[in-house]
Design a protein around this motif. Structure first.
Motif, short mmCIF file in Angstrom:
data_model
loop_
_atom_site.label_atom_id
_atom_site.label_comp_id
_atom_site.label_asym_id
_atom_site.label_seq_id
_atom_site.Cartn_x
_atom_site.Cartn_y
_atom_site.Cartn_z
N CYS A 168 0.85 -1.18 0.00
CA CYS A 168 0.00 0.00 0.00
C CYS A 168 0.90 1.24 0.00
O CYS A 168 2.12 1.13 -0.04
CB CYS A 168 -0.93 -0.02 1.22
N HIS A 169 0.32 2.43 0.09
CA HIS A 169 1.14 3.64 0.01
C HIS A 169 2.00 3.85 1.24
O HIS A 169 3.17 4.20 1.15
CB HIS A 169 0.27 4.88 -0.23
N CYS A 170 1.44 3.63 2.44
CA CYS A 170 2.19 3.90 3.67
C CYS A 170 3.14 2.78 4.02
O CYS A 170 4.01 2.94 4.88
CB CYS A 170 1.24 4.18 4.83
N GLY A 171 2.99 1.62 3.38
CA GLY A 171 3.90 0.50 3.61
C GLY A 171 3.49 -0.44 4.72
O GLY A 171 4.19 -1.41 4.99
N ALA A 172 2.35 -0.18 5.35
CA ALA A 172 1.90 -1.08 6.42
C ALA A 172 1.53 -2.45 5.87
O ALA A 172 1.79 -3.47 6.50
CB ALA A 172 0.70 -0.47 7.15
N CYS A 205 -5.93 -0.52 2.86
CA CYS A 205 -5.17 -0.20 4.07
C CYS A 205 -5.93 0.83 4.90
O CYS A 205 -6.34 1.87 4.39
CB CYS A 205 -3.80 0.34 3.69
N THR A 258 -4.79 2.80 7.07
CA THR A 258 -4.02 4.03 7.31
C THR A 258 -4.02 4.93 6.08
O THR A 258 -4.34 6.11 6.18
CB THR A 258 -2.57 3.68 7.70
N CYS A 259 -3.65 4.39 4.93
CA CYS A 259 -3.49 5.25 3.75
C CYS A 259 -4.64 5.12 2.76
O CYS A 259 -4.74 5.92 1.83
CB CYS A 259 -2.16 4.95 3.06
ZN LIG Z 1 -1.12 1.93 4.00
#
Ligand SMILES: [Zn+2]
Length: 139
Positions: free
Chosen positions: A9-13, A78, A80-81
């Motif tokens: 995903c974008h934030c890497g989580a 995700c 988060t992002c």
């Molecule tokens: Zn994310």
């Protein structure tokens, strides 16, 4: 031929591995969900996506007005992002459960290779997934 790619995903989580044949086909659809998310999918099997991190960071969205029976398509994103990483669905004509991988989240494919991925257009808004819509350039 399927190859294993890294994706996130974008934030890497959320990180995962995906086995996909980028020379076969991908799909762009004009249904209400795909159009709003600019979804660029490729169908893969249930063994072809292996989550590495972020299982607890995934949420799923099920469209109440899905063209398929409600609840049969889970859009995972995700928390988060907000980036959607893949969908999981069940359709008899797909042989049961499948994933629709979001090709936009692959991390290790150069633009030159992404540009060569064949695209099949679906007229999802008319529930005609096997036919292209009248206009495709915006998808
Ligand atoms: Zn994310």
């Amino acid at each position: 031929m399927k190859q294993t790619h890294r994706a996130s995903c974008h934030c890497g989580a959320v990180t995962f591995e995906a086995d996909v044949d980028l020379a076969s086909e991908s799909r762009r659809c004009n249904c209400t969900y795909c159009a709003k998310t600019r979804y660029w999918k490729s169908f893969v099997g249930t063994d072809d996506i292996r989550l590495l991190t972020g299982a607890g960071n995934l949420s799923d969205y099920r469209a109440p007005d899905s063209l398929w029976p409600p609840g049969h398509i889970h859009h995972y994103f995700c928390k988060t992002c907000g980036v959607q990483v893949y969908s999981k669905g069940f359709l008899d004509q797909m042989g049961g459960w499948f994933y629709a991988l979001n090709l936009a989240v692959l991390d290790d494919v150069p633009p030159e290779e992404l540009a060569l991925v064949p695209i099949t257009y679906e007229d999802g808004i008319a529930d005609k997934q096997m036919e292209p819509p009248r206009v495709t350039a915006y998808l």
